[in-house]
Enzyme design. Structure first.
Site, PDB file in Angstrom:
ATOM      1  N   PHE A 111      41.794  38.309  39.585  1.00 51.43           N
ATOM      2  CA  PHE A 111      40.382  39.219  39.802  1.00 51.43           C
ATOM      3  C   PHE A 111      40.314  39.847  41.169  1.00 51.43           C
ATOM      4  CE2 PHE A 111      36.718  37.904  42.434  1.00 51.43           C
ATOM      5  CZ  PHE A 111      37.631  36.734  42.569  1.00 51.43           C
ATOM      6  N   LYS A 112      41.732  39.578  41.694  1.00 56.82           N
ATOM      7  CA  LYS A 112      41.132  40.484  43.007  1.00 56.82           C
ATOM      8  C   LYS A 112      41.766  41.213  42.938  1.00 56.82           C
ATOM      9  CE  LYS A 112      40.738  36.402  45.088  1.00 56.82           C
ATOM     10  NZ  LYS A 112      40.702  35.625  44.954  1.00 56.82           N
TER      11      LYS A 112
END
Ligand code: PLP
Length: 500
Positions: A111-112
């Site tokens: 998700f970064k």
């Protein structure tokens, strides 16, 4: 919109907050207020694309960027070459009252990427807006996923360099290879002989060292951070909370105005904090459920109102959550303290000097009305991976599975069956060995390396191995630096790597 430090009086613009990362007093930058989104504005997002939704949310915070600039940045960051799903963050079904928010469709499969594909654009434009001539040297500590996402985001971006510290024994084999094989002329990767907290503490020390800043300045560089202490990391994450809600209305799974819950696998508290910001902006969120692994300092904090780091650091199969000092909690504390920077400073001083603080009963009650929290150990996490696969044919990574465990426990204990979104933070293939052993047992992984585990996982589930994983197999390792865990050793390593 102005930005304040959580510890004091400094007041800066959005671009200044993004450029500097951390405030000079050691605090984190927070928006002066939360822009409000009415139900009608939220409804109007149902028919918008991800990019249009992104422009709406970002424009509300980044007032010193024009809408045209924001559109350009969003177009570049969320392109079809970088994300393998046109929805960017698709929302899919688990069962009638549960959805999966898939945040792993970016270049590094975690998700970064949602924030770190945008951050380089935000930082280089912020530098220009503030007349900054020096090269922006990004310094980042990673528990595994931030590192690769930052390296990919900043790779070969003119006027920047990107240095990542990761804990030598604290990341999965795939995570390590993802980082050490990174190409680009401005990327640096340094393994620290310690755990993530050691790497993060050392990096923070470098950030607050005037001497180090002077050394970098002499080399024509100015420091900035790609960790979630940077507001530029936080604001893109708000988009997917709104986007999920709009998608669920579009899919007719919830009604306009209906309150929903989110369960968020949590480490540094950046992801879930963005959910809290969305709630403050008017998004109908009932509960934010904070899910921890055995490093359950946050679960204990939400249960007792006391934060205490007096505990053993445990290595788990969800390494991106192996954290005892959650940086972004400070931003929530600031709201809890009614925006009293002196009180936050006092708690942070107590944390530093005695390893903990207590926020008082009233504040704790208020927190409990918004947040629920619990934790799961590795055994429960593996069982959740297996159960989800067998019962719903959804394959999730260990971090997401921690969230699944905690959601199940929350529903059983509270009877709250509000529609819930499980935030899915990584591709299961980043953790192929543990996911395979969860499904087929330990014997299945004993004679297989990470790539063979991934191939076997594809064989039994039919979920394709992402090309990014396959490509790692033959990629040459380009980064081999290792240093001790103290700030002096880390300083020397950066100077050697970045300044030559
Ligand atoms: C970073 C990360 C988390 C934790 O997110 P925070 O914002 O640090 O709380 C959870 N899962 C994965 C896969 C991650 O990479």
């Amino acid at each position: 919109m102005s930005f304040f430090s959580t510890r004091g009086k400094s007041c800066v613009t959005a671009s200044q907050a993004i450029l500097s990362g951390l405030a000079p007093d050691g605090g984190l930058y927070v928006p002066a207020m939360f822009p409000q989104f009415s139900q009608q504005m939220i409804l109007s997002m149902v028919d918008m694309s991800w990019k249009e939704r992104a422009v709406q949310i970002l424009s509300a915070y980044l007032e010193d960027f024009s809408r045209g600039e924001i559109s350009e940045m969003v177009d570049a960051a969320y392109s079809a070459e970088r994300f393998d799903d046109p929805a960017i963050c698709p929302v899919t079904e688990i069962d009638a009252s549960t959805a999966l928010l898939e945040l792993y469709h970016g270049p590094t499969l975690a998700f970064k990427d949602i924030a770190l594909q945008l951050l380089p654009h935000l930082i280089t434009r912020s530098a220009r807006k503030n007349g900054e001539q020096r090269e922006v040297a990004i310094l980042t500590a990673t528990s595994g996923d931030t590192g690769k996402a930052a390296l990919e985001g900043f790779r070969d971006v003119p006027g920047t360099s990107c240095t990542v510290f990761y804990p030598l024994e604290g990341v999965s084999r795939i995570q390590q290879l993802q980082m050490t094989t990174t190409a680009g002329s401005n990327t640096h990767v340094i393994a620290v002989r310690g755990n993530f907290d050691d790497a993060q503490t050392g990096a923070k020390e470098l950030f607050s060292s005037a001497e180090f800043a002077a050394e970098m300045n002499q080399a024509g560089k100015v420091l900035s951070s790609a960790n979630s202490i940077n507001f530029g990391r936080l604001v893109p994450q708000i988009i997917y909370y709104f986007s999920t809600y709009a998608d669920l209305i579009g899919q007719r799974r919830i009604l306009p105005g209906e309150e929903i819950n989110f369960v968020v696998p949590t480490g540094n508290f950046g992801d879930i904090l963005a959910g809290y910001y969305a709630r403050q902006m008017g998004l109908p969120i009932k509960k934010l459920i904070c899910a921890s692994n055995r490093n359950n300092v946050l679960a204990d904090f939400f249960h007792t109102g006391s934060y205490s780091t007096h505990r053993m650091f445990v290595k788990t199969i969800s390494p991106s959550m192996d954290i005892l000092v959650s940086s972004n909690l400070e931003r929530l504390l600031y709201e809890t303290a009614d925006r009293d920077g002196e009180l936050v400073s006092l708690w942070m001083k107590q944390l530093k000097e005695s390893g903990g603080y207590h926020i008082g009963e009233q504040r704790h009650d208020w927190l409990s009305s918004v947040f629920a929290a619990s934790w799961a150990d590795d055994r429960e996490t593996k069982r959740e991976i297996r159960d989800l696969w067998q019962q719903t044919h959804r394959l999730v990574d260990p971090h997401t599975a921690v969230g699944g465990c905690v959601l199940g426990e929350y529903r059983r204990n509270t009877g709250d069956n509000t529609f819930a979104v499980m935030v899915s933070t990584a591709s299961p293939y980043k953790f192929a060995q543990d996911v395979l052993s969860a499904i087929e047992g330990d014997e299945a992984v004993q004679s297989r390396d990470a790539f063979e585990c991934a191939a076997r996982l594809e064989e039994i589930t039919g979920v394709p191995v992402p090309p990014q994983i396959t490509a790692l197999r033959d990629a040459p390792v380009r980064h081999k630096a290792v240093c001790d865990r103290d700030a002096q050793a880390m300083r020397a390593a950066v100077l050697e790597e970045v300044c030559g």
